[in-house]
Write a protein that holds these residues in place. Sequence first.
Motif, PDB file in Angstrom:
ATOM      1  N   HIS A 194      29.958  -8.222  33.908  1.00  0.00           N
ATOM      2  CA  HIS A 194      31.290  -8.333  34.208  1.00  0.00           C
ATOM      3  C   HIS A 194      31.707  -9.703  34.615  1.00  0.00           C
ATOM      4  N   ALA A 195      30.433 -10.640  34.943  1.00  0.00           N
ATOM      5  CA  ALA A 195      30.657 -11.888  35.718  1.00  0.00           C
ATOM      6  C   ALA A 195      30.764 -12.886  33.959  1.00  0.00           C
ATOM      7  N   LEU A 232      18.993   0.647  41.721  1.00  0.00           N
ATOM      8  CA  LEU A 232      20.210  -0.107  42.332  1.00  0.00           C
ATOM      9  C   LEU A 232      20.508  -1.196  41.080  1.00  0.00           C
ATOM     10  N   LEU A 233      19.524  -1.831  40.331  1.00  0.00           N
ATOM     11  CA  LEU A 233      20.026  -2.618  39.354  1.00  0.00           C
ATOM     12  C   LEU A 233      20.807  -1.961  38.358  1.00  0.00           C
ATOM     13  N   LEU A 234      20.600  -0.595  38.108  1.00  0.00           N
ATOM     14  CA  LEU A 234      21.378  -0.083  36.905  1.00  0.00           C
ATOM     15  C   LEU A 234      22.596   0.859  37.361  1.00  0.00           C
ATOM     16  N   VAL A 285      27.671  -0.963  31.478  1.00  0.00           N
ATOM     17  CA  VAL A 285      27.151  -0.003  30.757  1.00  0.00           C
ATOM     18  C   VAL A 285      26.583   0.805  31.932  1.00  0.00           C
ATOM     19  N   ASN A 286      26.108   2.092  31.305  1.00  0.00           N
ATOM     20  CA  ASN A 286      25.788   2.958  32.371  1.00  0.00           C
ATOM     21  C   ASN A 286      24.505   3.859  31.486  1.00  0.00           C
ATOM     22  N   PRO A 287      23.183   3.200  31.395  1.00  0.00           N
ATOM     23  CA  PRO A 287      22.124   3.972  30.696  1.00  0.00           C
ATOM     24  C   PRO A 287      21.748   5.145  31.033  1.00  0.00           C
ATOM     25  N   LEU A 288      21.881   5.321  32.508  1.00  0.00           N
ATOM     26  CA  LEU A 288      21.463   6.841  32.920  1.00  0.00           C
ATOM     27  C   LEU A 288      22.537   7.462  33.003  1.00  0.00           C
ATOM     28  N   GLY A 313      25.995  -2.162  40.783  1.00  0.00           N
ATOM     29  CA  GLY A 313      24.599  -2.563  40.138  1.00  0.00           C
ATOM     30  C   GLY A 313      24.770  -3.928  39.753  1.00  0.00           C
ATOM     31  N   ALA A 314      23.528  -4.546  39.862  1.00  0.00           N
ATOM     32  CA  ALA A 314      23.211  -6.065  39.374  1.00  0.00           C
ATOM     33  C   ALA A 314      23.507  -6.141  37.856  1.00  0.00           C
TER      34      ALA A 314
END
Length: 296
Positions: free
Chosen positions: A142-143, A128-130, A149-152, A135-136
């Motif tokens: 973005h904030a 959920l974090l990534l 990013v999408n490390p997965l 995702g958080a």
Amino acid sequence: MSNTAPVKSAVRVPGALAAPSVAFLAVFAAYPLVYVIGLAFTDSTLARPLQRWTGFDNFRTALESQSFTGSLRRSVLFAVLAAAVQLVLGTALALLLRARARRPGLLGTLLLLPLVTPPVMVGVAWKLLLAPVGGALNGALHAVGLPGVNPLGSSTGAFVTLVVIDSWQWTPFVMLLVYAALLGVPDALREAAALDGAGRWRTLRSIVLPYIEPTLLSVLLLKLVIGFKVFDIVYVVTAGGPGFSTTTSTYDIQRTALQEFDVGGAAAATVLFSLLIGLVTSVVAVRRKRHEEVAV
């Protein structure tokens, strides 16, 4: 009159007292091992195990499978890399705690929270974090005006992410064991090193670390075994992907047995995987044994 103390003879434990332990090992260790070996040499499925003797056919098929042989390499890389990272980080945290006080206190308790979190929940939380959408991590980026990013999403990124997740959970375990070993270092050794003019770094390198080396090797051995057995976070976070980039041997064996229903092939792969674990861990075990012999 001789002052030599009499040597006491070894006391034999009655067989009746040892019987429960022997029975436990026979039921929960020997029987499953024999059964797995039997499955490995037969044509077995979930519905019909031990159907027909096939010899080494299952082993030959496993070794010819690019999926399985690739998973062996990834398992070795994951176990060695995760164990090394966690040993370094855990030792550093243990040294900081030892320098701070002889009791971990609230900080030590907070550091142990990842260790008591169920692995499935760890995987779900990190996924959920990534998550690339919602995702958080990307929300925070973005904030502040940074791209997401999408490390997965890449092979290397997913594999490194699994190492990071595993290290986040198991580094406190290493820290706890090393911290206990540091408490056993005699203060007299530190004081003698200080009198000889040794600084903190020299004392650490020449006195403290050699003194706790048996513990460090034991922790490394234990973490290698745990790293080879990783399954939960792979199943939850990446499901072996992208492609086969994070498919470890445990995940591949599970898929062979429960998705392809080839229990015989999965059993043969399990035997081969166990032999590989024994080969890798024996290197550390031999080093630890030599250290004990030198110490004696």
